[in-house]
Design a protein around this motif. Structure first.
Motif, PDB file in Angstrom:
ATOM      1  N   ASP A 201      88.341  -1.125  25.950  1.00 45.88           N
ATOM      2  CA  ASP A 201      88.414  -0.400  24.675  1.00 45.88           C
ATOM      3  C   ASP A 201      87.322   0.655  24.579  1.00 45.88           C
ATOM      4  O   ASP A 201      87.555   1.756  24.046  1.00 45.88           O
ATOM      5  CB  ASP A 201      88.288  -1.376  23.512  1.00 45.88           C
ATOM      6  N   TRP A 202      86.131   0.341  25.075  1.00 48.19           N
ATOM      7  CA  TRP A 202      85.033   1.318  25.035  1.00 48.19           C
ATOM      8  C   TRP A 202      85.367   2.540  25.886  1.00 48.19           C
ATOM      9  O   TRP A 202      85.154   3.683  25.464  1.00 48.19           O
ATOM     10  CB  TRP A 202      83.759   0.648  25.526  1.00 48.19           C
ATOM     11  N   ILE A 203      85.888   2.317  27.073  1.00 45.25           N
ATOM     12  CA  ILE A 203      86.278   3.442  27.934  1.00 45.25           C
ATOM     13  C   ILE A 203      87.403   4.245  27.295  1.00 45.25           C
ATOM     14  O   ILE A 203      87.400   5.486  27.308  1.00 45.25           O
ATOM     15  CB  ILE A 203      86.690   2.920  29.324  1.00 45.25           C
ATOM     16  N   LYS A 204      88.362   3.548  26.723  1.00 49.20           N
ATOM     17  CA  LYS A 204      89.513   4.226  26.109  1.00 49.20           C
ATOM     18  C   LYS A 204      89.082   5.124  24.964  1.00 49.20           C
ATOM     19  O   LYS A 204      89.455   6.302  24.911  1.00 49.20           O
ATOM     20  CB  LYS A 204      90.511   3.173  25.625  1.00 49.20           C
ATOM     21  N   HIS A 205      88.267   4.608  24.051  1.00 55.00           N
ATOM     22  CA  HIS A 205      87.841   5.416  22.905  1.00 55.00           C
ATOM     23  C   HIS A 205      86.888   6.528  23.331  1.00 55.00           C
ATOM     24  O   HIS A 205      86.897   7.613  22.734  1.00 55.00           O
ATOM     25  CB  HIS A 205      87.168   4.516  21.864  1.00 55.00           C
ATOM     26  N   SER A 206      86.091   6.295  24.352  1.00 56.33           N
ATOM     27  CA  SER A 206      85.170   7.338  24.810  1.00 56.33           C
ATOM     28  C   SER A 206      85.927   8.552  25.323  1.00 56.33           C
ATOM     29  O   SER A 206      85.621   9.698  24.965  1.00 56.33           O
ATOM     30  CB  SER A 206      84.260   6.780  25.910  1.00 56.33           C
ATOM     31  N   PHE A 207      86.931   8.323  26.139  1.00 59.69           N
ATOM     32  CA  PHE A 207      87.661   9.453  26.709  1.00 59.69           C
ATOM     33  C   PHE A 207      88.629  10.069  25.712  1.00 59.69           C
ATOM     34  O   PHE A 207      88.927  11.268  25.803  1.00 59.69           O
ATOM     35  CB  PHE A 207      88.405   9.008  27.977  1.00 59.69           C
ATOM     36  N   ILE A 208      89.143   9.292  24.773  1.00 54.41           N
ATOM     37  CA  ILE A 208      90.005   9.884  23.747  1.00 54.41           C
ATOM     38  C   ILE A 208      89.210  10.855  22.886  1.00 54.41           C
ATOM     39  O   ILE A 208      89.658  11.974  22.593  1.00 54.41           O
ATOM     40  CB  ILE A 208      90.643   8.772  22.884  1.00 54.41           C
ATOM     41  N   THR A 209      88.009  10.448  22.461  1.00 55.31           N
ATOM     42  CA  THR A 209      87.177  11.352  21.665  1.00 55.31           C
ATOM     43  C   THR A 209      86.699  12.547  22.480  1.00 55.31           C
ATOM     44  O   THR A 209      86.536  13.653  21.935  1.00 55.31           O
ATOM     45  CB  THR A 209      85.964  10.585  21.119  1.00 55.31           C
ATOM     46  N   LYS A 210      86.495  12.367  23.776  1.00 49.62           N
ATOM     47  CA  LYS A 210      86.039  13.476  24.618  1.00 49.62           C
ATOM     48  C   LYS A 210      87.147  14.503  24.823  1.00 49.62           C
ATOM     49  O   LYS A 210      86.937  15.709  24.653  1.00 49.62           O
ATOM     50  CB  LYS A 210      85.586  12.934  25.974  1.00 49.62           C
ATOM     51  N   PHE A 211      88.343  14.046  25.177  1.00 53.94           N
ATOM     52  CA  PHE A 211      89.435  14.963  25.485  1.00 53.94           C
ATOM     53  C   PHE A 211      90.003  15.642  24.249  1.00 53.94           C
ATOM     54  O   PHE A 211      90.526  16.754  24.337  1.00 53.94           O
ATOM     55  CB  PHE A 211      90.563  14.225  26.209  1.00 53.94           C
ATOM     56  N   ASN A 212      89.904  15.016  23.084  1.00 51.23           N
ATOM     57  CA  ASN A 212      90.450  15.580  21.849  1.00 51.23           C
ATOM     58  C   ASN A 212      89.387  16.204  20.953  1.00 51.23           C
ATOM     59  O   ASN A 212      89.679  16.555  19.807  1.00 51.23           O
ATOM     60  CB  ASN A 212      91.193  14.491  21.063  1.00 51.23           C
ATOM     61  N   LEU A 213      88.154  16.318  21.473  1.00 48.87           N
ATOM     62  CA  LEU A 213      87.061  16.986  20.761  1.00 48.87           C
ATOM     63  C   LEU A 213      86.827  16.378  19.376  1.00 48.87           C
ATOM     64  O   LEU A 213      86.716  17.072  18.360  1.00 48.87           O
ATOM     65  CB  LEU A 213      87.332  18.488  20.635  1.00 48.87           C
ATOM     66  N   ILE A 214      86.776  15.055  19.326  1.00 47.94           N
ATOM     67  CA  ILE A 214      86.533  14.324  18.081  1.00 47.94           C
ATOM     68  C   ILE A 214      85.119  13.761  18.133  1.00 47.94           C
ATOM     69  O   ILE A 214      84.723  13.135  19.112  1.00 47.94           O
ATOM     70  CB  ILE A 214      87.552  13.185  17.905  1.00 47.94           C
ATOM     71  N   LYS A 215      84.351  14.004  17.082  1.00 49.26           N
ATOM     72  CA  LYS A 215      82.977  13.526  17.033  1.00 49.26           C
ATOM     73  C   LYS A 215      82.951  12.008  16.833  1.00 49.26           C
ATOM     74  O   LYS A 215      83.831  11.434  16.193  1.00 49.26           O
ATOM     75  CB  LYS A 215      82.213  14.218  15.913  1.00 49.26           C
ATOM     76  N   SER A 216      81.925  11.403  17.366  1.00 56.23           N
ATOM     77  CA  SER A 216      81.801   9.951  17.235  1.00 56.23           C
ATOM     78  C   SER A 216      81.491   9.514  15.811  1.00 56.23           C
ATOM     79  O   SER A 216      81.676   8.341  15.467  1.00 56.23           O
ATOM     80  CB  SER A 216      80.705   9.437  18.174  1.00 56.23           C
ATOM     81  N   SER A 217      81.037  10.440  14.962  1.00 54.76           N
ATOM     82  CA  SER A 217      80.747  10.095  13.563  1.00 54.76           C
ATOM     83  C   SER A 217      82.014   9.773  12.780  1.00 54.76           C
ATOM     84  O   SER A 217      81.932   9.282  11.652  1.00 54.76           O
ATOM     85  CB  SER A 217      80.013  11.248  12.888  1.00 54.76           C
ATOM     86  N   ILE A 218      83.189  10.013  13.377  1.00 55.27           N
ATOM     87  CA  ILE A 218      84.432   9.717  12.678  1.00 55.27           C
ATOM     88  C   ILE A 218      84.591   8.220  12.468  1.00 55.27           C
ATOM     89  O   ILE A 218      85.241   7.781  11.511  1.00 55.27           O
ATOM     90  CB  ILE A 218      85.630  10.294  13.463  1.00 55.27           C
ATOM     91  N   TYR A 219      83.958   7.417  13.324  1.00 53.55           N
ATOM     92  CA  TYR A 219      84.071   5.969  13.175  1.00 53.55           C
ATOM     93  C   TYR A 219      83.336   5.486  11.927  1.00 53.55           C
ATOM     94  O   TYR A 219      83.709   4.449  11.359  1.00 53.55           O
ATOM     95  CB  TYR A 219      83.535   5.262  14.416  1.00 53.55           C
ATOM     96  N   PHE A 220      82.306   6.200  11.506  1.00 51.83           N
ATOM     97  CA  PHE A 220      81.648   5.864  10.244  1.00 51.83           C
ATOM     98  C   PHE A 220      82.576   6.146   9.070  1.00 51.83           C
ATOM     99  O   PHE A 220      82.607   5.380   8.096  1.00 51.83           O
ATOM    100  CB  PHE A 220      80.358   6.665  10.101  1.00 51.83           C
ATOM    101  N   ASP A 221      83.375   7.210   9.162  1.00 45.63           N
ATOM    102  CA  ASP A 221      84.369   7.477   8.121  1.00 45.63           C
ATOM    103  C   ASP A 221      85.443   6.396   8.089  1.00 45.63           C
ATOM    104  O   ASP A 221      85.923   6.015   7.013  1.00 45.63           O
ATOM    105  CB  ASP A 221      85.011   8.845   8.359  1.00 45.63           C
ATOM    106  N   TYR A 222      85.817   5.896   9.259  1.00 35.57           N
ATOM    107  CA  TYR A 222      86.774   4.789   9.299  1.00 35.57           C
ATOM    108  C   TYR A 222      86.196   3.549   8.617  1.00 35.57           C
ATOM    109  O   TYR A 222      86.911   2.830   7.901  1.00 35.57           O
ATOM    110  CB  TYR A 222      87.133   4.448  10.753  1.00 35.57           C
ATOM    111  N   ALA A 223      84.916   3.303   8.845  1.00 36.64           N
ATOM    112  CA  ALA A 223      84.266   2.167   8.193  1.00 36.64           C
ATOM    113  C   ALA A 223      84.242   2.336   6.677  1.00 36.64           C
ATOM    114  O   ALA A 223      84.391   1.357   5.934  1.00 36.64           O
ATOM    115  CB  ALA A 223      82.843   2.000   8.727  1.00 36.64           C
ATOM    116  N   LEU A 224      84.081   3.564   6.198  1.00 30.96           N
ATOM    117  CA  LEU A 224      84.108   3.813   4.754  1.00 30.96           C
ATOM    118  C   LEU A 224      85.492   3.542   4.175  1.00 30.96           C
ATOM    119  O   LEU A 224      85.619   3.003   3.070  1.00 30.96           O
ATOM    120  CB  LEU A 224      83.697   5.256   4.465  1.00 30.96           C
ATOM    121  N   ILE A 225      86.532   3.900   4.910  1.00 29.22           N
ATOM    122  CA  ILE A 225      87.896   3.647   4.431  1.00 29.22           C
ATOM    123  C   ILE A 225      88.152   2.147   4.312  1.00 29.22           C
ATOM    124  O   ILE A 225      88.685   1.664   3.305  1.00 29.22           O
ATOM    125  CB  ILE A 225      88.910   4.307   5.378  1.00 29.22           C
ATOM    126  N   LEU A 226      87.752   1.406   5.332  1.00 21.13           N
ATOM    127  CA  LEU A 226      87.937  -0.048   5.292  1.00 21.13           C
ATOM    128  C   LEU A 226      87.068  -0.686   4.214  1.00 21.13           C
ATOM    129  O   LEU A 226      87.468  -1.669   3.581  1.00 21.13           O
ATOM    130  CB  LEU A 226      87.622  -0.646   6.660  1.00 21.13           C
TER     131      LEU A 226
END
Length: 358
Positions: A201-226
């Motif tokens: 899962d760590w490898i999967k999310h790392s490369f998804i955020t890298k290839f799609n130019l998504i900042k890692s701070s988006i996971y903090f926004d996900y935590a706010l939604i939950l």
């Protein structure tokens, strides 16, 4: 009782309990876990690998369908309980819970065969399936919403994996055939499975955020939604079962999991009763069996009630801790996004006069 009345919204949890009892007693109990275990164990390795892949695919599809089915049943229960669509919603939810419980029941049995097998070939296939998931996900285009769905799916997958391994441990322990060395070996096996899950899962999310130019701070926004789902913020005025807003967001199929858990716990209790005459002092329920053998039923049921009360208190404390952490996330986010006040420097009349003279 004065001031206490039955409302139509109380019918929804009663129907949930009724469906749990129906699927548990009429669908899962007639299935022999031992026969299913040996049938799976006698299959070829390739068939088992395909079976596991089919179960995982249908599990995700049924999770998505089930949340909409439960929401529809809740809406019909609170808004139009006497409409003919109420009966349709009950039938749809009953069919869904039955099918999903059967798939999860098969998943636990397959995982039990993989863990208890002498050779680790099937376990190796299960672990390699996690890394095969990387190939099917990282080279696709995702946005932030799709990444959120993947993250919630991974959360549910880890929870179900932990629950299934715990059920398998109960079955093996209550059979009275596991020594302390075997228990340690089982814990190491579970550690390997979870480590493979986390690394993939760590490898999967790392490369998804890298290839799609998504900042890692988006996971903090996900935590706010939950966190908003857990605390109920943002769900005011919605005619939905707000207490399960986080479950709906995650896509966790809680009712089928309850049915499967109850069936495997019943099997564990059956093994405990069957082996009560062996005199095994290391058995997990040896003390309770000794109380029943001595005829001290009151002490037996008292310990059972105390155990249930401890589980209820643990659930309440866990819920309070989760809500506390969620409020901490929301409070930290409000402080982080609060606009900073700029300090205004007032000019004295003397400074103004000096500038005018210059």
């Amino acid at each position: 009782i004065r001031g206490v009345g039955f409302h139509r919204r109380h019918l929804y949890p009663l129907m949930q309990c009724g469906l749990i009892w129906f699927v548990y007693s009429q669908v899962l109990c007639p299935i022999s876990i031992g026969k299913l275990y040996h049938w799976i164990r006698g299959q070829a390795m390739l068939k088992l690998y395909v079976l596991i892949a089919i179960v995982e695919v249908f599990d995700r599809l049924l999770c998505s369908f089930g949340q909409d089915a439960w929401d529809s049943l809740y809406w019909n229960t609170t808004r139009r309980p006497r409409h003919r669509r109420m009966l349709v919603s009950i039938i749809v939810v009953a069919v869904y819970v039955t099918i999903h419980s059967l798939f999860l029941f098969l998943h636990v049995a397959t995982l039990s065969v993989a863990v208890n097998s002498a050779d680790n070939a099937l376990l190796t296939l299960l672990i390699s399936g996690n890394f095969a998931e990387i190939k099917s996900t990282v080279f696709k285009k995702y946005n932030k919403q799709n990444l959120f769905k993947i993250a919630t799916s991974d959360i549910c997958e880890r929870f179900k994996l932990a629950l299934f391994l715990l059920l398998i441990l109960f079955i093996n322990r209550f059979q009275g055939e596991m020594t302390s060395s075997m228990v340690k070996e089982y814990y190491s096996m579970c550690g390997i499975i979870f480590a493979a899950e986390l690394v993939s899962d760590w490898i999967k999310h790392s490369f998804i955020t890298k290839f799609n130019l998504i900042k890692s701070s988006i996971y903090f926004d996900y935590a706010l939604i939950l966190s908003g789902d857990v605390t109920g913020i943002g769900h005011e005025g919605l005619n939905l079962d707000y207490t399960h807003a986080a479950v709906k967001r995650l896509g966790l199929a809680q009712i089928p999991l309850v049915c499967v858990t109850a069936r495997y716990l019943r099997e564990a209790v059956r093994f405990a009763i069957a082996f009560q005459g062996n005199g095994d002092e290391d058995h997990p329920v040896a003390a309770l069996v000794e109380l029943m053998a001595d005829g001290n039923k009151w002490m037996f049921y008292t310990r059972l009630l105390l155990g249930m009360a401890a589980l209820v208190l643990f659930k309440i404390a866990l819920g309070m801790c989760i809500r506390y952490v969620a409020r901490g996330y929301l409070g930290g986010a409000s402080d982080h996004h609060r606009p900073s006040r700029k300090k205004s420097i007032a000019k004295t009349p003397e400074e103004g006069d000096v500038k005018k003279k210059q």
